[in-house]
Design an enzyme around this catalytic site. Sequence first.
Site, PDB file in Angstrom:
ATOM      1  N   GLY A 131      44.933   6.216  27.617  1.00  0.00           N
ATOM      2  CA  GLY A 131      46.311   5.887  27.274  1.00  0.00           C
ATOM      3  C   GLY A 131      47.104   5.332  28.441  1.00  0.00           C
ATOM      4  O   GLY A 131      48.078   4.601  28.253  1.00  0.00           O
ATOM      5  N   GLU A 189      46.363   1.758  28.342  1.00  0.00           N
ATOM      6  CA  GLU A 189      47.021   1.200  27.158  1.00  0.00           C
ATOM      7  C   GLU A 189      48.511   0.972  27.423  1.00  0.00           C
ATOM      8  O   GLU A 189      49.098  -0.019  26.972  1.00  0.00           O
ATOM      9  CB  GLU A 189      46.822   2.136  25.969  1.00  0.00           C
ATOM     10  CG  GLU A 189      45.392   2.138  25.444  1.00  0.00           C
ATOM     11  CD  GLU A 189      45.177   3.109  24.306  1.00  0.00           C
ATOM     12  OE1 GLU A 189      44.739   2.671  23.227  1.00  0.00           O
ATOM     13  OE2 GLU A 189      45.427   4.320  24.487  1.00  0.00           O
ATOM     14  N   ALA A 196      45.846  10.698  27.819  1.00  0.00           N
ATOM     15  CA  ALA A 196      46.441  11.789  27.045  1.00  0.00           C
ATOM     16  C   ALA A 196      46.298  13.114  27.783  1.00  0.00           C
ATOM     17  O   ALA A 196      45.332  13.342  28.521  1.00  0.00           O
ATOM     18  CB  ALA A 196      45.781  11.883  25.678  1.00  0.00           C
ATOM     19  N   GLU A 233      37.705   6.343  26.075  1.00  0.00           N
ATOM     20  CA  GLU A 233      37.760   7.279  24.955  1.00  0.00           C
ATOM     21  C   GLU A 233      36.407   7.554  24.306  1.00  0.00           C
ATOM     22  O   GLU A 233      36.171   8.636  23.760  1.00  0.00           O
ATOM     23  CB  GLU A 233      38.738   6.755  23.885  1.00  0.00           C
ATOM     24  CG  GLU A 233      40.205   6.902  24.246  1.00  0.00           C
ATOM     25  CD  GLU A 233      40.736   5.769  25.101  1.00  0.00           C
ATOM     26  OE1 GLU A 233      41.957   5.697  25.323  1.00  0.00           O
ATOM     27  OE2 GLU A 233      39.917   4.925  25.566  1.00  0.00           O
TER      28      GLU A 233
END
Length: 329
Positions: A176, A179, A131, A199
């Site tokens: 992310g 991901e 992110a 995270e």
Amino acid sequence: MAGLVRRRSLLQAFRACTADRERVCRLSALCFSSPLCGRDHNAPDKSSFARTRAAVRHYSSDPKDDLRVRYLDGEDAGIVVVGLNRPKAKNAISKNLVKMMYDAVEDIKKNNKVRSVILCSLVPGIFCAGADLKERAKMHQSEVGPFVSKARALITELGNLPMPIIAAIDGAALGGGLEMALACDIRIAANSAKMGLVEAKLAIIPGAGGTQRLPRAIGVSLAKELIFAAKVVDGIEACRLGLVNHSVEQNESGDAAYLRALELSREINPQGPIAVRMAKLAINQGIEVDLSTGLAIEEACYSQVIPTKDRLEGLAAFKEKRRPHFKGE
């Protein structure tokens, strides 16, 4: 009766994915201005190709350059290369990048001529840092949840593309970024690449599918260890864990994983495109249900390939001892 309902639902999903067969993609404004990922048919050796690709990488702070999409042509027609291009932000996932990726995914999904997709980075040494925390810090608390939901939905849409998608991880894929790669069908990493769902270091949890896709990829216990301890692994370890399919030695131009992904796309391209799409659908749907239901899903997908011209072409080519020419019909 339940099996029939499932089959009908599956067929409806298939029809939705293959609608607008003849629609021409509308991504000309996003395409590369030079043959960034194209194949040089006059000099197809890998080293020459790698040098050409590295030489024309583009860097820009213009938001419209955050994502570059290239539909390859010639012998590589049917391959789409989606390149992340935010060098100053290490390809961090921003509002603009999410929007651009949504548009790209939507166009790819509706283009029946696409046979495989490669998701890569145009920035050396990085795949995606996760992110965009600088942008996140400027968001009001009420904005964070909706943005994460939208990013999660984007990654789900990426994984739901009807054709195979390969993640080429030539650098760090964290949070992310990993991901996003986990949503792809196949992952290829450079040995030096770094991957992890980190995270927990920020007192949050993976919010774009990581807690669900990582256990499905490497098993529950190993996924818990990586997430709980915010561990980062290199490409070699990721391959050992089953996180990536292949780990390759990085080259001087920093795109070894991309080149291996391109080779794999070239192996996929000659196969029957409808068959490949149906195989992906059968696997993705079947892995989430019991075996009996999974077999019913496979039967429904198989029924979609029986009436195709490609199936008849495959039989004719086998009989005539020649290479088949599939058209996706």
